[in-house]
Motif scaffolding. Structure first.
Motif, short mmCIF file in Angstrom:
data_model
loop_
_atom_site.label_atom_id
_atom_site.label_comp_id
_atom_site.label_asym_id
_atom_site.label_seq_id
_atom_site.Cartn_x
_atom_site.Cartn_y
_atom_site.Cartn_z
N UNK A 75 3.91 -4.17 -15.03
CA UNK A 75 3.21 -5.05 -14.12
C UNK A 75 3.73 -4.90 -12.69
N UNK A 76 5.05 -4.77 -12.57
CA UNK A 76 5.63 -4.61 -11.24
C UNK A 76 5.23 -3.27 -10.61
N UNK A 77 5.26 -2.21 -11.42
CA UNK A 77 4.85 -0.91 -10.91
C UNK A 77 3.36 -0.91 -10.53
N UNK A 78 2.56 -1.60 -11.33
CA UNK A 78 1.14 -1.71 -11.01
C UNK A 78 0.93 -2.42 -9.69
N UNK A 79 1.63 -3.52 -9.47
CA UNK A 79 1.50 -4.27 -8.22
C UNK A 79 1.90 -3.41 -7.02
N UNK A 80 3.02 -2.71 -7.17
CA UNK A 80 3.49 -1.86 -6.07
C UNK A 80 2.51 -0.73 -5.79
N UNK A 81 1.97 -0.13 -6.85
CA UNK A 81 1.02 0.97 -6.69
C UNK A 81 -0.24 0.51 -5.97
N UNK A 82 -0.78 -0.63 -6.37
CA UNK A 82 -1.99 -1.16 -5.74
C UNK A 82 -1.73 -1.47 -4.27
N UNK A 92 -1.88 2.74 7.09
CA UNK A 92 -0.44 2.58 7.23
C UNK A 92 0.29 3.75 6.56
N UNK A 93 1.43 4.11 7.11
CA UNK A 93 2.21 5.20 6.56
C UNK A 93 2.92 4.75 5.28
N UNK A 94 2.71 5.50 4.20
CA UNK A 94 3.34 5.14 2.92
C UNK A 94 4.11 6.36 2.38
N UNK A 95 4.93 6.11 1.37
CA UNK A 95 5.67 7.17 0.71
C UNK A 95 4.80 7.79 -0.37
N UNK A 96 4.14 8.88 -0.04
CA UNK A 96 3.24 9.54 -0.99
C UNK A 96 3.99 10.03 -2.23
N UNK A 97 5.20 10.51 -2.02
CA UNK A 97 5.99 11.01 -3.15
C UNK A 97 6.29 9.90 -4.15
N UNK A 98 6.61 8.71 -3.63
CA UNK A 98 6.89 7.57 -4.51
C UNK A 98 5.66 7.21 -5.32
N UNK A 99 4.51 7.20 -4.68
CA UNK A 99 3.26 6.87 -5.37
C UNK A 99 2.95 7.90 -6.44
N UNK A 100 3.14 9.15 -6.13
CA UNK A 100 2.91 10.21 -7.11
C UNK A 100 3.86 10.08 -8.29
N UNK A 166 -2.95 11.74 -5.02
CA UNK A 166 -2.10 11.16 -6.06
C UNK A 166 -2.81 10.84 -7.38
N UNK A 167 -4.12 10.95 -7.43
CA UNK A 167 -4.85 10.69 -8.68
C UNK A 167 -5.43 11.99 -9.23
N UNK A 168 -5.61 12.02 -10.55
CA UNK A 168 -6.27 13.16 -11.16
C UNK A 168 -7.76 13.12 -10.85
#
Length: 211
Positions: A75-82, A92-100, A166-168
């Motif tokens: 749930x926490x990972x889902x919230x952060x991802x969204x 906004x600039x985000x960490x693409x590597x973290x999202x991937x 970051x998505x298939x």
């Protein structure tokens, strides 16, 4: 006395689960509680029946805790991802590597991971639907249809380019379908109804003039 020891152990197990799930960040076991739990286990182990019951109880508690903690983590990972995807959508600039890494973690974690990924992706779709629905509500009344469609296509292109990082591909296509549904399909149906009503009114007006 034995029932009291079982009660104390069960209370300790419940407390441990709460701590593991992150609901009691500042909660810890005191040295007195550790000693009490040790004493309870020590005395209960004098009975072979209790030894089996303790092993089964410990195993069940560990399995339940692992499943519960995993759900909290998901749930926490889902919230952060969204949130990250929403921030990316707003420029906004985000960490693409973290999202991937988040998304790859689920896809590479077997069947359970894929199930968690599907739940996460549904949250991504829901957030996207809300955003583009609000955008459509803002744009549709103020723009001509041609200008509106042009801006929607720009949204779809931008969403595709971001999501493809970051998505298939199947997930990207589903996301674009959501954008199209919220911004084009709903309003195309509305536009058709408006055009039909306009034609009916014109015909009625012409008949009135003939009369």
């Amino acid at each position: 006395m034995e029932e009291e020891r079982w009660r104390l152990l069960n209370r300790a197990i419940t407390k441990a689960k709460v701590i593991l799930e992150g609901y009691a960040v500042n909660e810890v076991f005191s040295s007195e509680e550790y000693v009490t739990c040790y004493d309870c286990v020590y005395y209960l182990c004098h009975s072979s029946t209790n030894q089996v019951k303790l092993r089964h109880g410990f195993k069940r508690a560990m399995e339940e805790s692992l499943v519960s903690v995993a759900k909290v983590l998901d749930q926490r990972l889902t919230n952060v991802t969204v949130i990250l995807i929403s921030q990316d959508r707003h420029g906004r600039l985000i960490d693409q590597n973290l999202l991937q890494c988040f998304l790859r973690y689920y896809l590479e974690s077997g069947e359970e991971g894929k199930i968690a990924y599907c739940a996460m992706f549904e949250a991504i779709l829901e957030d996207a639907a809300t955003y583009y629905s609000q955008l459509a509500t803002k744009w549709y009344p103020t723009l001509s249809w041609d200008n509106y469609v042009q801006k929607v296509e720009q949204c779809k292109v931008g969403e595709y380019e971001r999501a493809a990082k970051y998505l298939q591909q199947p997930s990207v296509e589903r996301l674009i379908q959501v954008v199209h549904s919220e911004m084009i399909k709903k309003y195309a149906d509305k536009r058709t109804a408006e055009e039909v009503n306009s034609m009916v009114n014109e015909i009625s007006a012409m008949r009135m003039e003939d009369v």
